[in-house]
Scaffold this motif. Structure first.
Motif, short mmCIF file in Angstrom:
data_model
loop_
_atom_site.label_atom_id
_atom_site.label_comp_id
_atom_site.label_asym_id
_atom_site.label_seq_id
_atom_site.Cartn_x
_atom_site.Cartn_y
_atom_site.Cartn_z
N GLN A 137 0.83 -1.20 0.00
CA GLN A 137 0.00 0.00 0.00
C GLN A 137 0.87 1.26 0.00
OE1 GLN A 137 -3.16 -0.19 2.85
NE2 GLN A 137 -3.79 1.91 2.42
N GLU A 138 1.92 1.22 0.81
CA GLU A 138 2.81 2.38 0.94
C GLU A 138 3.40 2.79 -0.41
OE1 GLU A 138 7.05 3.40 3.08
OE2 GLU A 138 6.03 1.55 3.65
N PHE A 139 3.74 1.80 -1.24
CA PHE A 139 4.39 2.12 -2.51
C PHE A 139 3.43 2.06 -3.71
CE2 PHE A 139 8.02 1.11 0.18
CZ PHE A 139 8.80 2.24 -0.06
N SER A 140 2.13 2.00 -3.43
CA SER A 140 1.15 2.01 -4.51
C SER A 140 1.29 3.33 -5.28
CB SER A 140 -0.25 1.91 -3.90
OG SER A 140 -1.20 1.96 -4.92
N ALA A 141 1.40 3.24 -6.61
CA ALA A 141 1.64 4.39 -7.51
C ALA A 141 3.04 4.98 -7.31
CB ALA A 141 0.57 5.48 -7.35
N ARG A 142 3.88 4.34 -6.54
CA ARG A 142 5.29 4.75 -6.41
C ARG A 142 6.19 3.54 -6.72
NH1 ARG A 142 7.30 6.81 -1.50
NH2 ARG A 142 5.76 5.76 -0.23
N GLY A 143 5.80 2.84 -7.77
CA GLY A 143 6.55 1.65 -8.17
C GLY A 143 5.69 0.40 -8.12
N VAL A 144 4.63 0.42 -7.32
CA VAL A 144 3.68 -0.70 -7.32
C VAL A 144 2.50 -0.30 -8.20
CG1 VAL A 144 2.04 -2.05 -5.94
CG2 VAL A 144 4.31 -1.53 -5.02
N SER A 145 2.21 -1.13 -9.19
CA SER A 145 1.13 -0.82 -10.12
C SER A 145 0.25 -2.05 -10.33
CB SER A 145 1.72 -0.38 -11.46
OG SER A 145 0.71 -0.30 -12.44
N TYR A 146 -0.99 -1.79 -10.72
CA TYR A 146 -1.93 -2.88 -11.01
C TYR A 146 -2.33 -2.84 -12.49
CZ TYR A 146 -2.00 -3.11 -5.97
OH TYR A 146 -1.61 -3.24 -4.65
N CYS A 147 -1.62 -2.08 -13.29
CA CYS A 147 -1.99 -1.94 -14.71
C CYS A 147 -0.77 -1.67 -15.57
CB CYS A 147 -3.02 -0.81 -14.86
SG CYS A 147 -3.47 -0.47 -16.56
N ALA A 148 -0.33 -2.70 -16.31
CA ALA A 148 0.86 -2.55 -17.14
C ALA A 148 0.62 -1.58 -18.30
CB ALA A 148 1.30 -3.91 -17.68
N THR A 149 -0.56 -1.66 -18.90
CA THR A 149 -0.86 -0.75 -20.03
C THR A 149 -0.74 0.70 -19.57
OG1 THR A 149 -2.48 -2.40 -20.68
CG2 THR A 149 -2.57 -0.31 -21.85
N CYS A 150 -1.19 0.96 -18.34
CA CYS A 150 -1.18 2.33 -17.84
C CYS A 150 0.25 2.78 -17.50
CB CYS A 150 -2.01 2.46 -16.56
SG CYS A 150 -3.58 1.60 -16.60
N ASP A 151 1.01 1.93 -16.83
CA ASP A 151 2.25 2.40 -16.21
C ASP A 151 3.53 1.83 -16.80
OD1 ASP A 151 0.68 3.88 -14.46
OD2 ASP A 151 0.49 2.22 -13.05
N GLY A 152 3.42 0.83 -17.68
CA GLY A 152 4.61 0.18 -18.24
C GLY A 152 5.65 1.15 -18.79
N PRO A 153 5.25 2.13 -19.61
CA PRO A 153 6.25 3.02 -20.21
C PRO A 153 7.07 3.83 -19.21
CG PRO A 153 4.18 3.14 -21.40
CD PRO A 153 3.91 2.34 -20.16
N PHE A 154 6.66 3.86 -17.93
CA PHE A 154 7.45 4.58 -16.93
C PHE A 154 8.64 3.76 -16.42
CE2 PHE A 154 3.05 6.35 -16.15
CZ PHE A 154 3.29 7.56 -16.79
N PHE A 155 8.76 2.53 -16.90
CA PHE A 155 9.80 1.64 -16.35
C PHE A 155 10.82 1.23 -17.41
CE2 PHE A 155 6.24 1.52 -13.51
CZ PHE A 155 6.82 1.46 -12.26
#
Ligand code: NDP
Length: 323
Positions: A137-155
């Motif tokens: 929970q602490e790192f949700s949206a700070r490296g922990v994601s539940y959606c690769a399509t949404c956040d993949g390009p940030f990695f």
């Protein structure tokens, strides 16, 4: 952000009967309300306990059209809410605890009020299953994601983890190899649940490494995730992996508990649609992730919201409700 959203909210109106009540205030619910309000249907949105839905828990959104520089998820939802209010819809931040779709008008009971509606749009979404690991929970949206399509390009060029062994996990792992240096699949068993074709694709991909019989014990970092502790449940051996991010793909739970026994659900608990956005109950419609386990995007949810609103307007006209 949620507090700010709530502060801007109108006081609940005395009115208790509406042409349409929309349950849920993510992209599907707000879009539906914008359309029904513009069609001069008296509209109430009951926002639930997380107004704005899953986008309130994310950071930057780069794939919602109209924002060339991207937009922060909470800002996008605040804007949708303001637009919904400007169109004349009433929004209340309350939770629906029960519905009665056997009677007309339909009854919708919240923690504090009972409302009546000629038509209902269910847009309660689905929630990603959580691992329950320390730091998740602490790192949700700070490296922990539940959606690769949404956040993949940030990695880009990073070592990343995908947790899970189903089709979603394989799909996400394969997608993430476009950006990541390596993708480590952490699965609690020694074989995958995913379909054979997805397994084969994942096994063939040299960037995907499998860690069998392994569970995530703890997620650590400072500003963002930088290490994850995993444990092999067969050997009890622990290992710390240096990674930039962690995608959790262990399934979703549709938010349909309160509708059980009232409308038809599929075997995974999602709302079963009959004809476009119609459920099996005449006058009750559904939009967004609550019925769509395939696309799960903000833009597709918004699109479904628009479709449901158009279907509601047609339904109300055909049933001679006010025009
Ligand atoms: P699934 O329920 O199929 O798989 C969930 C995976 O997560 C399983 O491997 C499960 O492990 C694991 N898991 C569950 N809970 C935990 C936990 N607490 N800790 C660790 N691991 C856990 O969900 P999906 O989202 O993958 O798929 C949902 C449906 O959508 C399926 O029917 C799937 O086939 C379909 N789908 C199809 C796709 C396609 O065809 N391209 C793409 C995506 C989804 P275990 O195996 O041990 O139970």
């Amino acid at each position: 952000m949620q507090a700010e959203i709530r502060a801007e909210n109108k006081k609940p109106e005395a009115k208790k009967k509406f042409d349409v009540v929309i349950i849920g205030a993510g992209p599907a619910g707000y879009t539906a309300a914008i359309y029904t309000s513009r069609a001069k249907r008296e509209t109430l949105v009951i926002s639930g306990i997380l107004p704005g839905g899953q986008l309130m828990l994310t950071t930057e959104v780069e794939n919602y059209p109209g924002f060339p520089e991207g937009v922060m998820g909470p800002d996008l939802m605040t804007n949708m809410r303001k637009q919904t209010e400007r169109m004349g819809a009433v929004i209340i931040d309350d939770e629906v605890v029960n519905v009665d779709f056997r009677r007309r008008p339909f009854k919708i009971l919240t923690n504090s009020e009972e409302y009546e509606a000629e038509a209902v749009i269910i847009a309660t979404g689905a929630s990603p299953r959580k691992l329950g690991a320390k730091g998740e929970q602490e790192f949700s949206a700070r490296g922990v994601s539940y959606c690769a399509t949404c956040d993949g390009p940030f990695f880009k060029n990073q070592e990343i983890i995908v947790a899970g062994g189903g089709d979603s996990a394989m799909e996400e792992a394969i997608f993430l190899t476009k950006f990541a240096k390596n993708v480590h699949v952490i699965h609690r068993k020694d074989k995958l649940r995913a379909s054979k074709i997805m397994q084969d694709r994942a096994f063939e991909n040299s960037k995907i490494k499998f860690h069998w019989n392994s569970v995530i014990e703890e997620i650590r970092g400072s500003e963002k995730v930088n290490e994850v502790m995993i444990k092999n449940v067969s050997t009890n051996k622990e290992e710390t992996m240096n990674v930039g991010g962690l995608f959790i793909a262990i399934g979703h739970e549709p938010n349909t508990k309160i509708f059980k026994g009232q409308i038809e659900l599929d075997d995974q608990g999602y709302i079963a649609l009959k004809n476009h956005t119609h459920t099996n109950v005449d006058g009750v419609f559904a939009a967004g992730d609550v019925h769509d386990h395939r696309y799960r995007q903000a833009i597709t949810a918004a699109g479904f919201g628009c479709m449901a609103a158009i279907d509601v307007d047609k339904y109300l006209s055909e049933n001679k409700k006010n025009s």
